[in-house]
Design a protein around this motif. Structure first.
Motif, PDB file in Angstrom:
ATOM      1  N   GLY A   1      26.355   2.596   8.712  1.00  0.00           N
ATOM      2  CA  GLY A   1      26.965   3.870   9.062  1.00  0.00           C
ATOM      3  C   GLY A   1      26.519   4.909   8.056  1.00  0.00           C
ATOM      4  O   GLY A   1      26.456   4.628   6.854  1.00  0.00           O
TER       5      GLY A   1
ATOM      6  N   GLY B   1      26.946   9.102   6.816  1.00  0.00           N
ATOM      7  CA  GLY B   1      27.781  10.282   6.961  1.00  0.00           C
ATOM      8  C   GLY B   1      27.736  11.155   5.731  1.00  0.00           C
ATOM      9  O   GLY B   1      27.188  10.777   4.689  1.00  0.00           O
TER      10      GLY B   1
ATOM     11  N   ASN C   1      29.582  15.324   4.276  1.00  0.00           N
ATOM     12  CA  ASN C   1      30.214  16.596   4.629  1.00  0.00           C
ATOM     13  C   ASN C   1      30.025  17.666   3.555  1.00  0.00           C
ATOM     14  O   ASN C   1      30.739  18.665   3.546  1.00  0.00           O
TER      15      ASN C   1
ATOM     16  N   SER D   1      23.383  12.539  15.778  1.00  0.00           N
ATOM     17  CA  SER D   1      24.450  12.912  14.849  1.00  0.00           C
ATOM     18  C   SER D   1      25.687  13.347  15.617  1.00  0.00           C
ATOM     19  O   SER D   1      25.590  13.908  16.712  1.00  0.00           O
TER      20      SER D   1
ATOM     21  N   THR E   1      32.601  14.818  13.242  1.00  0.00           N
ATOM     22  CA  THR E   1      33.838  14.046  13.321  1.00  0.00           C
ATOM     23  C   THR E   1      34.870  14.615  12.357  1.00  0.00           C
ATOM     24  O   THR E   1      34.514  15.089  11.267  1.00  0.00           O
TER      25      THR E   1
ATOM     26  N   PHE F   1      32.993  15.815   8.990  1.00  0.00           N
ATOM     27  CA  PHE F   1      31.833  15.014   8.619  1.00  0.00           C
ATOM     28  C   PHE F   1      30.775  15.075   9.712  1.00  0.00           C
ATOM     29  O   PHE F   1      31.077  15.345  10.876  1.00  0.00           O
TER      30      PHE F   1
ATOM     31  N   ASN G   1      28.266  12.266  11.170  1.00  0.00           N
ATOM     32  CA  ASN G   1      28.090  10.820  11.118  1.00  0.00           C
ATOM     33  C   ASN G   1      26.987  10.371  12.057  1.00  0.00           C
ATOM     34  O   ASN G   1      26.704  11.031  13.058  1.00  0.00           O
TER      35      ASN G   1
ATOM     36  N   ASP H   1      27.150   9.183   2.524  1.00  0.00           N
ATOM     37  CA  ASP H   1      27.898   7.933   2.497  1.00  0.00           C
ATOM     38  C   ASP H   1      27.148   6.949   3.373  1.00  0.00           C
ATOM     39  O   ASP H   1      26.849   7.253   4.537  1.00  0.00           O
TER      40      ASP H   1
ATOM     41  N   PHE I   1      34.569   7.199  14.478  1.00  0.00           N
ATOM     42  CA  PHE I   1      33.421   7.908  13.905  1.00  0.00           C
ATOM     43  C   PHE I   1      32.276   6.958  13.558  1.00  0.00           C
ATOM     44  O   PHE I   1      31.140   7.401  13.381  1.00  0.00           O
ATOM     45  N   VAL I   2      32.549   5.673  13.500  1.00  0.00           N
ATOM     46  CA  VAL I   2      31.512   4.669  13.310  1.00  0.00           C
ATOM     47  C   VAL I   2      31.120   4.053  14.650  1.00  0.00           C
ATOM     48  O   VAL I   2      29.943   3.875  14.952  1.00  0.00           O
TER      49      VAL I   2
END
Length: 173
Positions: free
Chosen positions: A11, A13, A15, A44, A47, A58, A60, A102, A130-131
């Motif tokens: 995953g 991400g 922000n 993309s 989220t 974010f 993600n 991340d 979000f994942v």
């Protein structure tokens, strides 16, 4: 002896800063890891912040890799890529704050691991839209050990607020 390649899911991400550029750079870095090849990357998604909600939304995405790296070695490589992109982890161990990048190791083949600093599959994967939304785009039939397929897990979460920012890869405008 040659290590056996497995499919892993990551995953991505962030922000803070130019997140789109950070994600693109991280995907290139993943593809350049020893014994590793990027298989697919999702588009993309914007989220809502999760955990600590008083921060920017974010961006993600998810990626699948074919890798011969062991789970701990792959996790260490992900953490190094984060650091290379300016990621600073809170000294107090707090989580869910703003970040430039991340990278979460979600799945590593059929590995089930519960060790200090490494839990596979990712302990919250099955709960996080979000994942699951970006991962379902590229690997809906991937098995999350102990939980079922990504497609089935996505059907069990509220994905409201997870908004695609670009058309699917290969789609014409």
């Amino acid at each position: 002896m040659t290590a056996t390649a497995v499919t892993a899911a990551v995953g991505l991400g962030g922000n803070v800063g130019d997140v789109g550029q950070a994600l693109a750079s991280a995907l290139a870095a993943l593809d350049a890891l020893p014994g590793t090849r990027l298989l697919r990357a999702s588009r993309s998604y914007r989220t809502p912040a999760w955990g600590l909600q008083s921060q920017p939304d974010f961006i993600n995405a998810a990626a699948t890799l074919q890798t011969t790296l062991a789970p701990r070695a792959l996790l260490d490589a992900l953490l190094a890529i984060e650091r290379d992109h300016g990621r600073e982890r809170a000294a107090d161990g707090s989580r869910w704050g703003p970040r430039t990048l991340d990278l979460d190791l979600l799945v590593h083949g059929d590995a089930v691991i519960d060790a200090p600093g490494l839990v596979l599959p990712h302990p919250h994967l099955h709960l996080r839209a979000f994942v699951l939304v970006p991962l379902a785009e590229i690997a809906p039939d991937m098995e999350v050990p102990g939980h079922g397929t990504v497609r089935a897990l996505l059907a069990g979460v509220d994905a409201e607020g997870v908004v695609a920012l670009e058309p699917p890869r290969g789609a014409s405008a």
